[in-house]
Scaffold this motif. Structure first.
Motif, PDB file in Angstrom:
ATOM      1  N   GLU A 223      52.541 -11.424  64.738  1.00 58.43           N
ATOM      2  CA  GLU A 223      52.263 -10.864  63.416  1.00 58.43           C
ATOM      3  C   GLU A 223      53.540 -10.406  62.723  1.00 58.43           C
ATOM      4  O   GLU A 223      53.713 -10.611  61.514  1.00 58.43           O
ATOM      5  CB  GLU A 223      51.274  -9.705  63.549  1.00 58.43           C
ATOM      6  N   LEU A 266      47.419  -7.905  58.121  1.00 58.47           N
ATOM      7  CA  LEU A 266      47.585  -9.288  58.518  1.00 58.47           C
ATOM      8  C   LEU A 266      46.338  -9.812  59.218  1.00 58.47           C
ATOM      9  O   LEU A 266      45.854  -9.219  60.174  1.00 58.47           O
ATOM     10  CB  LEU A 266      48.798  -9.426  59.436  1.00 58.47           C
ATOM     11  N   LYS A 268      45.116 -13.617  60.419  1.00 54.97           N
ATOM     12  CA  LYS A 268      45.439 -15.027  60.486  1.00 54.97           C
ATOM     13  C   LYS A 268      44.309 -15.910  59.961  1.00 54.97           C
ATOM     14  O   LYS A 268      44.545 -16.944  59.336  1.00 54.97           O
ATOM     15  CB  LYS A 268      45.793 -15.418  61.924  1.00 54.97           C
TER      16      LYS A 268
END
Length: 424
Positions: A223, A266, A268
């Motif tokens: 990350e 964050l 994905k």
């Protein structure tokens, strides 16, 4: 004729020579006049240009009319010169009169008016069009009879006189016209027009960002690495990888990613959702066609692949447009990251630079139909990886090898005495 005074005969001879000059000069003016300028003036409503253009639609009739008139006045002039010679010196003067008349017609009836017609075609062509248009109607039966024979001979040779002359320009002819336009077209605009013409000769492979220089995000990274890559990205649109550059799953806008990071942190999977389906193009796609494809598909980024589907690089709409408008700077050599100016004024060039970028920046003319980078061109020329300090003359440009690596040449220096600072 014998009753006419000599002054009358000389005056008639002068008129005939003047008519010969008119026919000769107007013929040259009409046939050499710039067809595109004539068409422009005709479209703007110029009456003389309209008449001239109508006459030139059938050049066989126009030439027949002009030569008919020219031969008639020259024959009459010869007859008058013979009469004048007989009255002044008898039969012995006929030969001298013929020689003098030939010289006079050559100078005043042919060379001078034709030269003038070549230098200033509009001054003769437009007034002559007002004369030839009604004259053609009067003499049409004679002109038609002459053309009937001449056109028959032309058809036997496979030529259609009714079709007129083909004034369409090829791409190379148009390039020559633009290049030689001089002060009529500003240099900047001239370069842009030439760049547009070159788009058909270049492909996306010529200007793409090679795969090893492509900035992107790999979902397999941590990350922190992904966040850092997004923050440091030099482009607004980034490819999204999953396990390396050979597995491109989409292209996303860095701004959208930053907004998502600020709101949700964050994620994905969210990066997958905001990524747009990748747009792949073959490496041999012409730049002009790719520009149309970008416009039609409303895309700004394309991924270049070879015939096996392997990822080769990336091309953006901005890169393509810069092929036309160039860099937005006063000194192109300072706008290219691979070109640096040393303290002594010479240039240090990163050999990974594309040849098209180098040509545009320094106004060179290195060939682009083979290797795409300066390193590739040097290796092709030397057929080996040279040692630092090696000097070579590459297409009239002396270079010195500054830095090399196991895989090729890294940096070269342009030798000062031939350094040319290009400007667009």
């Amino acid at each position: 004729m014998n009753e006419l005074p000599l002054t009358g005969l000389f005056f008639a001879l002068f008129v005939l020579i003047a008519l010969s000059a008119f026919f000769s000069g107007s013929e040259t003016a009409l046939l050499t006049m710039n067809r595109y300028k004539l068409r422009h003036l005709a479209d703007q409503g110029h009456r003389g240009a309209r008449r001239a253009r109508k006459l030139l639609d059938r050049p066989d009739r126009l030439i027949g009319l002009i030569l008919l008139g020219n031969n008639f006045v020259n024959t009459m002039a010869s007859a008058l010169a013979t009469i004048i010679a007989l009255r002044l010196g008898g039969e012995a003067a006929i030969g001298l009169a013929a020689g003098i008349l030939t010289l006079v017609i050559l100078v005043f009836g042919e060379v001078t008016p034709k030269t003038y017609g070549t230098l200033h075609p509009e001054r003769l062509a437009f007034p002559a069009a007002y004369v030839y248009a009604p004259l053609l109607k009067v003499l049409y039966p004679i002109v038609w009879s002459v053309n009937l024979v001449t056109n028959g001979l032309l058809r036997l040779m496979g030529i259609a006189p009714e079709g007129g002359s083909n004034t369409a320009l090829s791409r190379e002819e148009l390039r020559t016209v633009v290049s030689e336009s001089g002060a009529m077209v500003p240099e900047r605009s001239r370069d842009m027009l030439l760049a547009i013409l070159d788009l058909e000769h270049a492909t996306v492979e010529d200007i793409m960002i090679p795969r090893h220089e492509v900035e992107g995000i790999d979902l397999q990274d941590s990350e922190d690495e992904i966040l850092q890559a997004i923050r440091n990205a030099g482009y607004t649109r980034l490819p999204l990888f999953d396990g390396g550059v050979d597995n491109v799953i989409g292209v996303f806008h860095a701004r959208n990613a930053l907004h998502a990071l600020l709101e949700k942190g964050l994620d994905k999977e969210h990066l997958r959702k905001i990524a747009r389906e990748p747009y792949f193009v073959p490496e041999g796609t012409p730049l002009y066609q790719q520009l149309l494809n970008f416009q039609r598909l409303k895309r700004r980024v394309a991924l270049v692949v070879d015939e096996y589907g392997d990822f080769l690089g990336l091309i953006t709409l901005t890169d393509l447009l810069e092929e036309i408008v160039g860099e937005f700077t006063t000194d192109p050599s300072d706008s290219i990251e691979e070109i640096h100016r040393a303290e002594d004024g010479s240039l240090l060039i990163d050999c990974g630079i594309g040849l098209r970028d180098l040509n545009r920046a320094l106004r060179w003319e290195l060939p682009t139909d083979g290797p795409k980078t300066l390193n590739g061109l040097i290796l092709e020329y030397l057929e080996t990886i040279p040692e630092p300090g090696t000097s070579l003359k590459l297409h009239d440009h002396p270079l010195e090898i500054i830095q090399t690596a196991d895989s090729g040449v890294k940096t070269v220096k342009v030798i000062q005495r031939t350094l040319r600072k290009g400007r667009r």
